[in-house]
Scaffold this motif. Structure first.
Motif, PDB file in Angstrom:
ATOM      1  N   GLN A 379       0.856  -1.179   0.000  1.00  0.00           N
ATOM      2  CA  GLN A 379       0.000   0.000   0.000  1.00  0.00           C
ATOM      3  C   GLN A 379       0.894   1.233   0.000  1.00  0.00           C
ATOM      4  O   GLN A 379       1.731   1.377  -0.869  1.00  0.00           O
ATOM      5  N   ASP A 380       0.707   2.116   0.972  1.00  0.00           N
ATOM      6  CA  ASP A 380       1.479   3.348   1.023  1.00  0.00           C
ATOM      7  C   ASP A 380       2.924   3.111   1.436  1.00  0.00           C
ATOM      8  O   ASP A 380       3.213   2.275   2.277  1.00  0.00           O
ATOM      9  N   ALA A 381       3.817   3.868   0.855  1.00  0.00           N
ATOM     10  CA  ALA A 381       5.179   4.032   1.345  1.00  0.00           C
ATOM     11  C   ALA A 381       5.450   5.522   1.218  1.00  0.00           C
ATOM     12  O   ALA A 381       5.682   6.028   0.122  1.00  0.00           O
ATOM     13  N   ARG A 382       5.380   6.216   2.329  1.00  0.00           N
ATOM     14  CA  ARG A 382       5.452   7.673   2.324  1.00  0.00           C
ATOM     15  C   ARG A 382       6.721   8.144   3.016  1.00  0.00           C
ATOM     16  O   ARG A 382       7.318   7.420   3.819  1.00  0.00           O
ATOM     17  N   VAL A 383       7.129   9.362   2.709  1.00  0.00           N
ATOM     18  CA  VAL A 383       8.223  10.016   3.414  1.00  0.00           C
ATOM     19  C   VAL A 383       7.622  11.234   4.098  1.00  0.00           C
ATOM     20  O   VAL A 383       7.091  12.124   3.432  1.00  0.00           O
ATOM     21  N   VAL A 384       7.684  11.264   5.422  1.00  0.00           N
ATOM     22  CA  VAL A 384       6.993  12.297   6.194  1.00  0.00           C
ATOM     23  C   VAL A 384       7.961  13.064   7.079  1.00  0.00           C
ATOM     24  O   VAL A 384       9.047  12.587   7.420  1.00  0.00           O
ATOM     25  N   HIS A 385       7.533  14.271   7.447  1.00  0.00           N
ATOM     26  CA  HIS A 385       8.328  15.108   8.336  1.00  0.00           C
ATOM     27  C   HIS A 385       8.404  14.500   9.727  1.00  0.00           C
ATOM     28  O   HIS A 385       7.494  13.765  10.134  1.00  0.00           O
ATOM     29  N   THR A 403      14.420  17.097   0.454  1.00  0.00           N
ATOM     30  CA  THR A 403      13.936  17.191   1.825  1.00  0.00           C
ATOM     31  C   THR A 403      13.892  15.810   2.471  1.00  0.00           C
ATOM     32  O   THR A 403      13.252  14.896   1.962  1.00  0.00           O
ATOM     33  N   VAL A 404      14.581  15.677   3.603  1.00  0.00           N
ATOM     34  CA  VAL A 404      14.705  14.376   4.270  1.00  0.00           C
ATOM     35  C   VAL A 404      13.577  14.184   5.279  1.00  0.00           C
ATOM     36  O   VAL A 404      13.241  15.082   6.047  1.00  0.00           O
ATOM     37  N   GLY A 405      12.986  13.014   5.264  1.00  0.00           N
ATOM     38  CA  GLY A 405      11.973  12.627   6.236  1.00  0.00           C
ATOM     39  C   GLY A 405      12.096  11.158   6.552  1.00  0.00           C
ATOM     40  O   GLY A 405      13.055  10.485   6.128  1.00  0.00           O
ATOM     41  N   GLU A 406      11.128  10.623   7.270  1.00  0.00           N
ATOM     42  CA  GLU A 406      11.146   9.203   7.637  1.00  0.00           C
ATOM     43  C   GLU A 406      10.151   8.431   6.779  1.00  0.00           C
ATOM     44  O   GLU A 406       9.047   8.915   6.504  1.00  0.00           O
ATOM     45  N   ILE A 407      10.544   7.230   6.357  1.00  0.00           N
ATOM     46  CA  ILE A 407       9.631   6.364   5.612  1.00  0.00           C
ATOM     47  C   ILE A 407       8.631   5.753   6.591  1.00  0.00           C
ATOM     48  O   ILE A 407       9.015   5.172   7.615  1.00  0.00           O
ATOM     49  N   ARG A 430       2.399   5.142  13.949  1.00  0.00           N
ATOM     50  CA  ARG A 430       2.240   6.575  14.124  1.00  0.00           C
ATOM     51  C   ARG A 430       1.121   7.078  13.237  1.00  0.00           C
ATOM     52  O   ARG A 430       0.866   6.550  12.167  1.00  0.00           O
ATOM     53  N   GLY A 431       0.467   8.129  13.680  1.00  0.00           N
ATOM     54  CA  GLY A 431      -0.602   8.719  12.876  1.00  0.00           C
ATOM     55  C   GLY A 431      -1.922   8.022  13.071  1.00  0.00           C
ATOM     56  O   GLY A 431      -2.817   8.115  12.247  1.00  0.00           O
ATOM     57  N   ASN A 452       6.360   3.048  11.566  1.00  0.00           N
ATOM     58  CA  ASN A 452       7.572   3.862  11.479  1.00  0.00           C
ATOM     59  C   ASN A 452       8.766   2.960  11.186  1.00  0.00           C
ATOM     60  O   ASN A 452       9.080   2.069  11.968  1.00  0.00           O
ATOM     61  N   THR A 453       9.427   3.195  10.079  1.00  0.00           N
ATOM     62  CA  THR A 453      10.548   2.332   9.709  1.00  0.00           C
ATOM     63  C   THR A 453      11.856   2.731  10.364  1.00  0.00           C
ATOM     64  O   THR A 453      12.759   1.908  10.501  1.00  0.00           O
ATOM     65  N   GLY A 454      11.996   4.020  10.718  1.00  0.00           N
ATOM     66  CA  GLY A 454      13.273   4.498  11.231  1.00  0.00           C
ATOM     67  C   GLY A 454      14.274   4.810  10.140  1.00  0.00           C
ATOM     68  O   GLY A 454      15.401   5.226  10.416  1.00  0.00           O
TER      69      GLY A 454
END
Length: 582
Positions: A379-385, A403-407, A430-431, A452-454
């Motif tokens: 499904q989703d694989a997002r990069v978030v703040h 811009t760096v975020g967490e997967i 998370r979320g 949260n993948t880290g």
């Protein structure tokens, strides 16, 4: 394979068996719970005589067709039930790649139990903790790893001498299962009605504390296996070589993916590069999995040469360098770069684009090193703040590749929970919220958020994810964030560097600076013997032309080897311990 080998009498299936489990009552006709156990039944039905499993590089070689292997799996299920195993019980498995652990991925599920796959490289104290925490009800163990067992055990232990012959304790266990079945066959075993029931229990390495038990589901394992077979193009004519340990994240679900694709599987007890090349050149191997460090060992083995036919290498566990990708392609190994977690394994893939064909090898390899897009069944694989204090809202970073975020991820190929650890489960998602319910006296919980993948990453305008580092591996030097992965990518481009790993080391002025551990290529060892200081200067000069000043290594240390996990992933936690003493 030697023609003299014959499976045990209990392994021979009856003529024209019905290869279907008893259906649970109450299921509607338009719904079937997903379960990867279906794959072996389907394979034995359609291709009963096809070679399914080959275990050749041992004292007692064996080989099984799908029909015979399917019967052995059935025997294992009945033997476990006869031993008192109930649905949901954990069955510990301590074995290298071999028929025992291959059987367990299917036979334990057929008994509606849960295989607890244990890393053979752990210490006895760590194995004792896992056995206790998992509350495993029985242990299946290879004869070379009985020393890992606690001296006092209250559960039954079945030892496999890895012979496949009568008299072997494991073979006798299977034979007892066949006798107990009274020839009821697969119809005497009931199909698990709950596709969200646990499929496997695999423990993390425990580098930051006690190992955590990752629980996957039957549904997730089914969909991850189908995706791996599809994305890797595994099919009837495929031959898969087992280099990746099956105990690691259930072999990234490839024990099921290969059966889904009707592939032949060859098992290797250890990572032995001469043996790997023997099979590459003589066994019609088409696929294998391995971390970048394993790939480095393959391309640099003395036997390495241009292959007579292409082989697909599923690469994960760490981001491959552009130079490694180019080295693999040069000898006819086609890398399939995937990314995943210690759950089901891969859930994203780097999908090659037609426009890359016109690029230089270096530029194309740089694109191929990205982690890419989600699998077909993910499904989703997002990069978030990073989260703000008290706010778990997920906010995507811009698709600017900078811009760096967490997967974070959610969907079909995400773990269910950490076993007996609701706090760690809640922290990992998370979320959203973790909801708890008591259903039929069982504690059920699930997350409405994302995992949260880290892993820190950027996302490019085309939606492709590219990891820049693990959050714990970022080096903060003079207030600037330096990616250890980016540093490793550039240092690996030096012609004398075989393998490199970079960690943070304390610095009086800058807080932290990069410390590089380097293994030299075999052909370069003599050149720099007694002159490691000179090599350090050369590598630093190489880095200065490619990296900003704060990311250039302050220290370069030439070593003979790097500490690694069973899958070949570098243990940076061990390297940090080394630099902490300097």
């Amino acid at each position: 394979m030697p023609s003299t080998f014959s499976p045990t009498p209990a392994s021979i299936p009856p003529k024209s068996p019905r290869l279907a489990l008893r259906q649970p009552k109450g299921l509607p006709a338009n719904f079937q719970p997903l379960n990867p156990l279906q794959f072996i039944l389907r394979a034995a039905e359609i291709y009963p005589d096809k070679l399914a499993l080959v275990h050749s590089d041992v004292k007692y070689p064996v080989h099984y067709s799908f029909a015979v292997w399917c019967q052995r799996i059935q025997n294992l299920a009945y033997a476990l039930i006869q031993a008192g195993i109930n649905p949901g019980d954990r069955v510990a498995v301590i074995a290298p790649n071999s028929p025992l652990i291959a059987d367990a991925h299917h036979g334990v599920l057929a008994a509606q139990a849960v295989p607890c796959l244990i890393n053979t490289r752990l210490k006895p104290s760590e194995v004792a903790y896992i056995l206790d925490h998992s509350a495993s009800s029985i242990i299946l163990v290879d004869h070379e790893y009985t020393h890992l067992l606690p001296p006092t055990l209250k559960v039954r232990v079945i030892v496999s001498n890895d012979t496949g012959r009568s008299g072997d304790p494991y073979e006798e266990f299977l034979s007892s299962g066949r006798a107990y079945s009274q020839e009821r066959g697969w119809a005497g075993l009931e199909y698990n009605p709950d596709e969200n029931a646990p499929a496997t229990l695999c423990y993390t390495s425990g580098t930051t504390g006690r190992p955590k038990g990752v629980v996957t589901t039957l549904r997730g394992s089914y969909l991850a296996a189908v995706a791996n077979a599809y994305e890797s193009r595994i099919h009837l004519e495929s031959t898969y070589l087992w280099i990746l340990p099956m105990f690691h994240a259930a072999g990234w679900t490839f024990p099921w993916a290969n059966v889904f694709g009707f592939a032949t599987q060859i098992t290797l007890r250890t990572v032995d590069y001469p043996l790997i090349w023997k099979h590459f050149l003589n066994s019609a191997v088409t696929h294998y999995c391995g971390a970048p460090t394993v790939q480095i060992g393959i391309v640099n083995d003395p036997a390495a040469k241009r292959l007579p036919r292409p082989i697909s290498a599923i690469v994960a566990g760490a981001a491959p360098t552009a130079s490694l990708i180019a080295s693999l392609e040069k000898i006819g190994i086609q890398p399939i770069h995937v990314y995943g977690l210690t759950q089901y394994g891969p859930f994203t893939r780097n999908f090659a684009q037609p426009s890359w064909a016109s690029l230089s090898p270096q530029d194309r390899s740089t694109f191929m090193a990205r982690q890419g897009h989600p699998f077909a069944t993910a499904q989703d694989a997002r990069v978030v703040h990073p989260p703000k204090d008290g706010d778990d809202t997920l906010v995507d970073v811009p698709r600017d590749g900078k811009t760096v975020g967490e997967i974070v991820t959610r969907g079909n190929i995400v773990m269910k929970e950490y076993f007996r650890d609701p706090e760690a489960t809640a922290k990992a998602f998370r979320g959203g919220e973790i909801d708890f319910y008591h259903i039929l006296h069982k504690l059920i919980f699930w997350s409405t958020g994302s995992f949260n993948t880290g892993d820190l990453a950027v996302i490019h305008p085309d939606g492709a994810i590219a990891i820049v580092d693990r959050s714990k591996d970022i080096i903060i030097s003079g207030g600037e964030n330096a990616s250890s992965l980016a540093i490793e990518q550039e240092l690996a481009s030096h012609p004398c560097v075989l393998e490199v790993s970079v960690v943070a080391r304390n610095h009086v002025k800058w807080g932290e600076r990069p410390h590089a551990f380097v293994i030299l290529r075999p052909k370069s060892i003599a050149k720099w013997k007694g002159r490691h200081d000179a090599f350090e200067k050369e590598l630093k000069a190489h880095a200065k032309g490619r990296l900003p000043g704060f990311a250039c290594p302050e220290w370069v240390q030439v070593v003979d080897e790097l500490p690694k996990t069973s899958t070949g992933k570098i243990l940076k936690v061990d390297l940090r311990k080394i630099v902490a003493k300097l």
